[in-house]
Write a protein that holds these residues in place. Structure first.
Motif, PDB file in Angstrom:
ATOM      1  N   VAL A  47      46.977  40.815  38.080  1.00 22.10           N
ATOM      2  CA  VAL A  47      45.577  40.366  38.072  1.00 22.10           C
ATOM      3  C   VAL A  47      44.800  40.919  36.881  1.00 22.10           C
ATOM      4  N   SER A  70      38.375  37.131  35.400  1.00 22.08           N
ATOM      5  CA  SER A  70      38.768  37.652  36.696  1.00 22.08           C
ATOM      6  C   SER A  70      39.946  36.857  37.248  1.00 22.08           C
ATOM      7  N   THR A  72      42.645  36.686  40.979  1.00 23.27           N
ATOM      8  CA  THR A  72      42.914  37.169  42.331  1.00 23.27           C
ATOM      9  C   THR A  72      44.292  36.726  42.800  1.00 23.27           C
ATOM     10  N   THR A 106      42.015  41.797  43.183  1.00 29.11           N
ATOM     11  CA  THR A 106      41.206  41.055  42.225  1.00 29.11           C
ATOM     12  C   THR A 106      40.993  41.924  40.995  1.00 29.11           C
ATOM     13  N   GLY A 175      36.489  36.597  45.295  1.00 22.23           N
ATOM     14  CA  GLY A 175      36.896  36.312  43.924  1.00 22.23           C
ATOM     15  C   GLY A 175      36.307  37.171  42.825  1.00 22.23           C
TER      16      GLY A 175
END
Length: 198
Positions: A47, A70, A72, A106, A175
């Motif tokens: 991640v 980002s 996840t 995440t 998220g």
């Protein structure tokens, strides 16, 4: 008044909504990155690496500003569960998660485009699901909700009725870990409490 340009390198409506909740001005530029995970990669590395790749892909197109990426994944023991390829895979993932605890990872990455200064971090949250019947899994998958979600479920949606316990950051499961994000934004000069409603 917010002065630094902030860019979210994600087309996720959930991440956009969460970041908007901090009251910062930002724009969305979707990163065109192949989201593949090499065999043997740990969820933590996966991640963080994907979040960084997304942020870097966008930062490379800018002359300035701060880019946030980002990513996840859901991990059941050592197995990483990403987004399902189809309904059959979504059903398989949900059957695996049924009645068990799993961990949602995440990762975030921030890159300052003009200096290439960067930081990456990760938040892990344990989620426990109740036993799901085959009929429940079929009905849930038929809604279409699992299809673009890591682990084939959305904790903020209908799958909220499946979750019996959680240890960690709810927003990270949705998220975007907001506390972690705000902490690192402050290090780049974006203080949410001071600038979030400016």
């Amino acid at each position: 008044m917010q002065e630094k340009r902030l860019v979210l390198a994600s087309g996720s409506p959930r991440r956009k909504e969460l970041l908007a909740g901090l009251g910062l001005s930002f724009e969305v530029i979707t990163a065109d990155v192949e989201e593949t995970i090499a065999p043997g990669t740990t969820p933590v590395d996966a991640v963080q690496d994907l979040a960084y790749k997304k942020a870097l892909a966008v930062a490379n197109t800018l002359s300035g500003g701060l880019v946030l990426g980002s990513d996840t994944v859901v991990a059941l023991e050592d197995r990483i569960l990403g987004k399902p390829a189809d309904a059959a895979e979504a059903k398989q993932m949900l059957a695996m998660l049924s009645g068990r605890a799993h961990t949602v990872y995440t990762g975030i990455a921030l890159i300052e485009a003009e200096t290439n200064r960067s930081v990456r971090d990760v938040k892990a949250t344990q989620v426990v699901m109740r036993e799901l019947s085959a009929a429940e899994i079929d009905a849930y998958v038929a809604t279409g909700e699992p299809m673009d979600k890591a682990g084939s479920y959305a904790i903020q949606g209908l799958a909220s009725t499946f979750v019996t316990d959680m240890h960690g950051d709810y927003f990270a499961v949705v998220g975007l870990p907001l506390q972690l994000t705000a902490h690192h934004l402050a290090a780049f000069g974006l203080d949410v409490l001071r600038q979030g409603r400016g």
